[in-house]
Design a protein around this motif. Structure first.
Motif, PDB file in Angstrom:
ATOM      1  N   SER A 294       0.806  -1.230   0.000  1.00  7.85           N
ATOM      2  CA  SER A 294       0.000   0.000   0.000  1.00  7.85           C
ATOM      3  C   SER A 294       0.835   1.276   0.000  1.00  7.85           C
ATOM      4  CB  SER A 294      -0.920   0.025   1.216  1.00  7.85           C
ATOM      5  OG  SER A 294      -1.840  -1.027   1.126  1.00  7.85           O
TER       6      SER A 294
ATOM      7  N   THR B 287      -5.593  -5.237   1.082  1.00  7.24           N
ATOM      8  CA  THR B 287      -5.159  -4.080   1.840  1.00  7.24           C
ATOM      9  C   THR B 287      -5.710  -4.144   3.256  1.00  7.24           C
ATOM     10  OG1 THR B 287      -5.079  -1.667   1.771  1.00  7.24           O
ATOM     11  CG2 THR B 287      -7.063  -2.680   0.896  1.00  7.24           C
TER      12      THR B 287
ATOM     13  N   SER C  26       3.729  -0.277   4.722  1.00 10.44           N
ATOM     14  CA  SER C  26       2.998   0.967   4.880  1.00 10.44           C
ATOM     15  C   SER C  26       1.956   0.908   6.000  1.00 10.44           C
ATOM     16  CB  SER C  26       2.318   1.303   3.560  1.00 10.44           C
ATOM     17  OG  SER C  26       1.654   0.163   3.074  1.00 10.44           O
TER      18      SER C  26
ATOM     19  N   HIS D  44      -5.059  -5.615  10.887  1.00  9.53           N
ATOM     20  CA  HIS D  44      -6.227  -5.615  10.003  1.00  9.53           C
ATOM     21  C   HIS D  44      -7.476  -5.295  10.811  1.00  9.53           C
ATOM     22  CE1 HIS D  44      -4.933  -7.246   6.035  1.00  9.53           C
ATOM     23  NE2 HIS D  44      -3.860  -7.538   6.742  1.00  9.53           N
TER      24      HIS D  44
HETATM   25  C1  LIG Z   1      -3.495  -8.886   3.052  1.00 11.05           C
HETATM   26  C2  LIG Z   1      -2.023  -8.719   2.857  1.00 11.05           C
HETATM   27  C3  LIG Z   1      -1.263  -9.842   2.648  1.00 11.05           C
HETATM   28  C4  LIG Z   1       0.097  -9.748   2.475  1.00 11.05           C
HETATM   29  N1  LIG Z   1       0.817 -10.869   2.280  1.00 11.05           N
HETATM   30  C5  LIG Z   1       2.149 -10.791   2.172  1.00 11.05           C
HETATM   31  C6  LIG Z   1       2.925 -11.957   2.016  1.00 11.05           C
HETATM   32  O1  LIG Z   1       2.386 -13.042   1.974  1.00 11.05           O
HETATM   33  N2  LIG Z   1       4.258 -11.839   1.932  1.00 11.05           N
HETATM   34  C7  LIG Z   1       4.879 -10.636   1.965  1.00 11.05           C
HETATM   35  O2  LIG Z   1       6.085 -10.600   1.862  1.00 11.05           O
HETATM   36  N3  LIG Z   1       4.177  -9.509   2.103  1.00 11.05           N
HETATM   37  C8  LIG Z   1       2.836  -9.562   2.225  1.00 11.05           C
HETATM   38  N4  LIG Z   1       2.112  -8.431   2.382  1.00 11.05           N
HETATM   39  C9  LIG Z   1       2.842  -7.174   2.399  1.00 11.05           C
HETATM   40  C10 LIG Z   1       2.916  -6.494   1.046  1.00 11.05           C
HETATM   41  O3  LIG Z   1       2.851  -7.331  -0.021  1.00 11.05           O
HETATM   42  C11 LIG Z   1       4.122  -5.615   0.863  1.00 11.05           C
HETATM   43  O4  LIG Z   1       5.254  -6.384   0.578  1.00 11.05           O
HETATM   44  C12 LIG Z   1       4.381  -4.821   2.062  1.00 11.05           C
HETATM   45  O5  LIG Z   1       3.165  -4.290   2.473  1.00 11.05           O
HETATM   46  C13 LIG Z   1       5.402  -3.733   1.780  1.00 11.05           C
HETATM   47  O6  LIG Z   1       4.945  -2.926   0.738  1.00 11.05           O
HETATM   48  P1  LIG Z   1       4.231  -1.542   0.952  1.00 11.05           P
HETATM   49  O7  LIG Z   1       5.199  -0.703   1.728  1.00 11.05           O
HETATM   50  O8  LIG Z   1       3.985  -1.105  -0.449  1.00 11.05           O
HETATM   51  O9  LIG Z   1       2.952  -1.789   1.710  1.00 11.05           O
HETATM   52  C14 LIG Z   1       0.726  -8.485   2.540  1.00 11.05           C
HETATM   53  C15 LIG Z   1      -0.040  -7.341   2.747  1.00 11.05           C
HETATM   54  C16 LIG Z   1      -1.417  -7.456   2.904  1.00 11.05           C
HETATM   55  C17 LIG Z   1      -2.219  -6.219   3.095  1.00 11.05           C
END
Ligand SMILES: Cc1cc2nc3c(=O)[nH]c(=O)nc-3n(C[C@H](O)[C@H](O)[C@H](O)COP(=O)(O)O)c2cc1C
Length: 450
Positions: A224, A241, A337, A366
Motif C-alpha cells: 500500500s 489491503t 505501509s 487488520h
Molecule cells: C493482506 C495482505 C497480505 C500480504 N501478504 C504478504 C505476504 O504473503 N508476503 C509478503 O512478503 N508480504 C505480504 N504483504 C505485504 C505487502 O505485499 C508488501 O510487501 C508490504 O506491504 C510492503 O509494501 P508496501 O510498503 O507497499 O505496503 C501483505 C499485505 C497485505 C495487506
C-alpha cells in the motif's frame, strides 16, 4: 443477479489469524503442515461460495523476538503455497487459489512456469499475489548481504511482472493443433521468444508451457505504499489491503482506482479487497466473550514480539504493560505501509502497551469486527456500498472454527441481502471475479488494446 455482488476471499493462516489461535481449542494445532486441515478449509470456503482462498508467504522463517516468545509462536512451520494449492485443486471444483510469491527472491522463468502449471492443473483457478517480501531477514537464504530497499524492490517488481506476463504469452492461444491426421502438433510461428533484457532481468524464453485457461493467472498485489499502489494500478487485478476505518478505506479505494487511467485501465479491472477478521457470536455478548477468551491466551512475550518491528532497538520487557509506550517511533524503513496506520492509531487512542499488542494480536492490524452475523454483515455492506471495498479478504481468527461460523452464519446473511452469490457464475477464477481474460501481447492489435 441484478445487483453488484461482493467478492470474498478466505485468507488462510495455518491455525488462524489471531496470534494465540494455536492455543485455542477451535484450531487444528498442527495445521501448517496438515494437508487434511487445508483440504477441510478449502472445501468449507467452497461450500460458502468464496471466490478464492489465499495464503501469505515469505521465503524464510516467520517470527520475531527472543527465545521465550519464539517458542510460543504457532506459524513457524508451513507449506509452500503453489505446491499446496496444486494438491487442493484436485479436491475442489470452483474455488480460486491465490499463492504468494516474491519478485525479490524468486526467479521469473521458474515462477512463470509454476503459476502457469497451477492454472492448468486447477483448470483456470490460479492467482499470483505479487509481493516484494516484507520480511527483511530472508536475504541470507539467497546469497545477498542485505534486503534490497523498497524503491529497488518495487522497480524490480514492475519489470518482473512484465517478464512473467510475457512468458505466459509464449504460445498463441491457437498454437496447438494436435492433428493426428496431418501429423502437425503445433505451429512454431505461434511460439514467441521473449528476449527480454532489462535493468534487473535478462530472460530469453519462450516458456515451455502453453497458454492456460485463464490466459494469465489473476494478478494480485498487496502493498500500500506509493510504489505499491502504482504497481497495483498498472498491473493488478485485485489488491489486498488493511484499513480499520471507512474513511481511510474510501480514500485508498479512490486513490488506487484514480491511478489506473494513466495505464489505460478502467476502475473495474482492479478489485479492492480489504481484510476483515470477524469474531462471530450469535449475540453481541457471545462475540465479546469469544474475543476475550482469545485475548486471554496471548502470552505477554508473544504480545511484545508483535511490537519488535516498531521498536527494534528496545528491551520491551522492561516496559510497563499498562501504560502507553514511552515514545512513538517513525515507522522504520523497510517495514510496510501499514505501520504508519498502527502507530497513528496507538497515539490517537492512547493505547497502553498491552492494548496495543492486543490490538495487533487479532490480525496484525487488520480490521477486527466483533459481533453477530447481522452486525458483521452491516459493516461489510457499509464499506461495499460506500466506495471502500469491492469485497473482502476474510481472515478467520481461529481455523477451522471461525471459517465454519462465517460460512454458516454470515454468508447466508449476505445472500439474504442480495450482496453475495447463491451459486458460482463461472468455471474459472476470472469468470467468478468478473475479470476479463487477457489478450496475448502477440495478438493483432493487442498493444493498442492494452
Ligand atoms: C493482506 C495482505 C497480505 C500480504 N501478504 C504478504 C505476504 O504473503 N508476503 C509478503 O512478503 N508480504 C505480504 N504483504 C505485504 C505487502 O505485499 C508488501 O510487501 C508490504 O506491504 C510492503 O509494501 P508496501 O510498503 O507497499 O505496503 C501483505 C499485505 C497485505 C495487506
Amino acid at each position: 443477479m441484478g445487483n453488484k455482488q461482493l467478492r470474498l476471499g478466505a485468507f488462510i493462516m495455518a491455525t488462524g489469524h489471531h496470534v494465540a489461535a494455536w492455543r485455542h481449542p477451535g484450531s487444528q494445532i498442527d495445521s501448517g503442515t496438515n494437508i487434511d486441515h487445508y483440504i477441510e478449509v478449502a472445501q468449507t470456503a467452497e461450500r460458502g461460495l468464496f471466490d478464492q482462498v489465499f495464503v501469505a508467504d515469505s521465503p524464510g522463517i516467520w517470527g520475531t523476538g527472543d527465545d521465550e516468545s519464539f517458542s510460543r509462536q504457532g506459524r513457524i512451520s508451513h507449506f509452500e503455497p503453489v505446491t499446496l494449492w496444486a494438491a487442493l485443486s484436485a479436491v475442489t471444483k470452483h474455488i480460486g487459489f491465490v499463492a504468494t510469491a516474491s519478485t525479490t527472491y524468486e526467479d521469473p522463468y521458474l515462477l512463470a512456469r509454476k503459476f502457469a502449471s497451477l492454472d492448468h492443473i486447477s483448470k483456470g483457478r490460479a492467482a499470483w499475489n505479487v509481493v516484494t517480501t516484507s520480511n527483511d531477514s530472508v536475504h541470507g537464504n539467497f546469497g545477498l548481504d542485505a534486503h534490497p530497499s523498497p524503491g529497488e524492490r518495487y522497480a524490480k517488481a514492475t519489470e518482473f511482472v512484465d517478464v512473467v506476463k510475457g512468458l505466459w504469452d509464449s504460445f498463441d492461444d491457437d498454437a496447438f493443433v494436435r492433428d493426428r491426421e496431418s501429423g502437425v502438433y503445433f505451429h512454431p510461428s505461434k511460439l514467441h521468444e521473449l528476449n527480454h533484457i532489462g535493468k534487473y532481468l535478462k530472460v530469453k524464453g519462450p516458456l515451455n508451457l502453453e497458454r492456460s485457461r485463464q490466459g494469465h493467472p489473476v494478478i494480485v498485489q498487496a502493498g500500500s505504499s506509493e510504489d505499491g499502489k502504482e504497481l497495483a494500478a498498472a498491473t493488478a487485478e485485485a489488491i489486498f489491503t488493511a484499513w480499520t476505518s471507512l474513511g481511510e478505506a474510501q480514500a485508498f479505494y479512490k486513490d488506487v482506482k484514480d491511478r489506473m487511467a494513466k495505464y489505460g485501465r478502467r476502475p473495474e479491472q482492479l478489485l479492492v479487497l480489504p481484510g476483515i477478521s470477524p469474531v462471530i457470536g450469535r449475540t453481541e455478548e457471545e462475540a465479546q466473550a469469544k474475543w476475550a477468551e482469545l485475548q486471554a491466551l496471548i502470552h505477554p512475550s508473544v504480545g511484545l514480539s508483535t511490537l519488535v518491528p516498531y521498536w527494534p532497538d528496545e528491551d520491551l520487557h522492561r516496559w510497563n504493560l499498562d501504560a502507553p509506550p514511552p515514545y512513538y517511533p517513525e515507522p522504520p524503513k523497510g517495514i510496510n505501509s501499514r505501520a504508519h496506520v498502527v502507530i497513528e492509531l496507538a497515539r490517537r487512542e492512547r493505547f497502553t502497551v498491552r492494548q496495543l499488542y492486543e490490538y495487533l494480536a487479532g490480525a496484525r492490524g487488520h480490521w477486527v469486527v466483533i459481533g453477530t452475523p447481522q452486525t458483521i454483515a452491516d459493516r461489510m455492506q457499509e464499506w461495499f456500498e460506500n466506495g471502500a471495498a469491492d469485497g473482502f479478504n476474510v481472515m478467520p481468527p481461529v481455523l477451522p472454527a471461525s471459517l465454519n461460523e462465517f460460512v454458516d452464519l454470515v454468508v447466508p446473511e449476505l445472500q439474504r441481502r442480495g450482496l453475495f452469490r447463491t451459486a458460482y457464475e463461472g468455471t474459472t477464477l476470472r469468470e467468478n471475479l468478473g475479470l476479463e481474460r487477457p489478450v496475448s501481447r502477440h495478438a493483432s492489435g493487442a498493444r493498442l488494446a492494452a
